[in-house]
Design an enzyme around this catalytic site. Structure first.
Site, PDB file in Angstrom:
ATOM      1  N   HIS A 160       0.814  -1.225   0.000  1.00 16.90           N
ATOM      2  CA  HIS A 160       0.000   0.000   0.000  1.00 16.90           C
ATOM      3  C   HIS A 160       0.848   1.277   0.000  1.00 16.90           C
ATOM      4  O   HIS A 160       0.302   2.371  -0.155  1.00 16.90           O
ATOM      5  CB  HIS A 160      -0.925   0.038   1.216  1.00 16.90           C
ATOM      6  CG  HIS A 160      -1.971  -1.031   1.223  1.00 16.90           C
ATOM      7  ND1 HIS A 160      -2.911  -1.163   0.211  1.00 16.90           N
ATOM      8  CD2 HIS A 160      -2.229  -2.038   2.104  1.00 16.90           C
ATOM      9  CE1 HIS A 160      -3.705  -2.188   0.488  1.00 16.90           C
ATOM     10  NE2 HIS A 160      -3.311  -2.741   1.621  1.00 16.90           N
ATOM     11  N   HIS A 198      -6.127  -7.382  -0.630  1.00 13.64           N
ATOM     12  CA  HIS A 198      -6.351  -5.946  -0.878  1.00 13.64           C
ATOM     13  C   HIS A 198      -5.566  -5.487  -2.101  1.00 13.64           C
ATOM     14  O   HIS A 198      -4.463  -5.969  -2.366  1.00 13.64           O
ATOM     15  CB  HIS A 198      -5.898  -5.129   0.342  1.00 13.64           C
ATOM     16  CG  HIS A 198      -6.583  -5.526   1.617  1.00 13.64           C
ATOM     17  ND1 HIS A 198      -6.046  -6.442   2.506  1.00 13.64           N
ATOM     18  CD2 HIS A 198      -7.772  -5.133   2.144  1.00 13.64           C
ATOM     19  CE1 HIS A 198      -6.871  -6.600   3.523  1.00 13.64           C
ATOM     20  NE2 HIS A 198      -7.928  -5.824   3.328  1.00 13.64           N
TER      21      HIS A 198
END
Ligand code: 6XA
Ligand code: ZN
Length: 343
Positions: A160, A198
């Protein structure tokens, strides 16, 4: 396969994250790496080696200098202002506001350089994050030395983290740093395949205009799931990178049958790209028992995943990302690596 692991991961041990409206104990905790390491020892995947220090240069190839400077001093500045509790951001920019000027305030800069309130900066964050990046870099060195595969047991995770932002428990993008190191040391093309639950929005952002590093990601549909603002199928890259970003969003409840189909699409795209090496962002939060995720993979499916990844037929560096069903995380990760090695 060689496993690269640093004890320094323990230095990232946040007390709490904001989740479902409550401050709860951090899901991303040291026990995650401990259980993976223990399982690898039990099943004989190894040897387990400490990372070599690579200094700041490989980090600066991927991340913004101002951002790296912020990460190094954020904790000291936070403690001077607020005392000895995890540093969490509380304010972010919205349309009509401005981010021309980097705020002087540490609270302002936490918001400036982040995108969520789930990622505490602690006293040891910088050291743990650099040890994780060094683990990924040491793994990249192993591929260059001719190894078929290696596993960097990175904590904190990285996918991320963007060029100049952190979030989703990630500070330095270990997978992108390793991919860039492979490029800088002779690989003409590198693919990054992200199998974490994710979307790897940080990796996508870093590689967005790159035609020499392909990014392929299987993940929960961002319409339903974190990180919400990145990961749709129509995000395909820009400039020289147009066509070199492939997102395969999947619905909540996805099981192995549907996942395997998407993985085959990913594998075909990677083979067509004909890279010299593959970096796998390996999250095991696709597991049905994961406390914050909603796919339905079983522990034995991770063996199948490892075999499918081996079928791509490339020198492969696995980089640890998410996975929070701690009791089963060791088995699930070892199954991917064992499934790969035994294919
Ligand atoms: C929001 C969820 C963070 C997800 C972190 C993760 N607090 N990313 O596992 O792969
Ligand atoms: Zn994840």
């Amino acid at each position: 396969m060689i496993v690269i692991y640093s004890e320094e991961h323990r230095l990232q041990s946040g007390r709490s994250e904001l989740n479902d409206g409550q401050l709860v104990p951090c899901y991303e905790k040291p026990e995650r790496a401990d259980i993976v390491r223990t399982r690898l020892e039990t099943v004989g995947i190894g040897p387990i080696l400490a990372p070599e220090s690579h200094g700041p240069a490989p980090l600066e190839r991927v991340h913004d200098a101002g951002y790296l400077g912020f990460l190094q001093t954020a904790w000291t500045e936070w403690v001077a202002e607020h005392g000895d509790w995890d540093a969490l951001p509380l304010n972010w920019v919205a349309p009509g506001m401005h981010r021309r000027v980097v705020p002087r305030s540490i609270d302002g800069r936490l918001g400036y350089y982040s995108f969520d309130a789930g990622t505490p900066i602690t006293a040891g964050t910088w050291r743990a994050a650099t040890a994780a990046a060094d683990s990924a870099l040491t793994g990249a060195d192993r591929l260059r030395a001719g190894d078929r595969c290696a596993f960097a047991l990175c904590r904190p995770p990285g996918h991320h983290a963007g060029r100049a932002f952190y979030g989703g428990y990630c500070f330095l993008n270990n997978a992108a740093i390793a991919a860039q190191s492979l490029r800088d040391n002779g690989a003409a093309r590198v693919a990054v395949l992200d199998v974490d639950y994710h979307h790897g929005n940080g990796t996508q952002e870093i590689l967005w205009e790159r035609g020499d590093v392909l990014f392929v990601s299987l993940h929960a549909d961002p319409a339903d799931e974190f990180p919400y603002f990145s990961g749709h199928a129509d995000e395909t890259g820009a400039g020289a990178g147009e066509g070199f970003n492939l997102n395969l969003p999947l619905p909540w409840g996805t099981d192995w049958a549907a996942y395997a189909e998407a993985l085959a699409v990913a594998a075909a795209r990677i083979r067509a790209f004909a890279p010299d090496a593959l970096v796998v962002s390996l999250g095991a939060d696709t597991y049905g028992g994961d406390p914050i995720s909603r796919f339905r993979l079983l522990s034995e499916d991770f063996l199948r995943m490892g075999a499918a990844l081996a079928g791509i037929g490339l020198p492969t560096l696995f980089v640890m990302e998410g996975g929070y069903a701690v009791a089963d995380l060791g088995v699930n990760v070892a199954n991917v690596l064992g499934g790969f090695e035994n294919a």
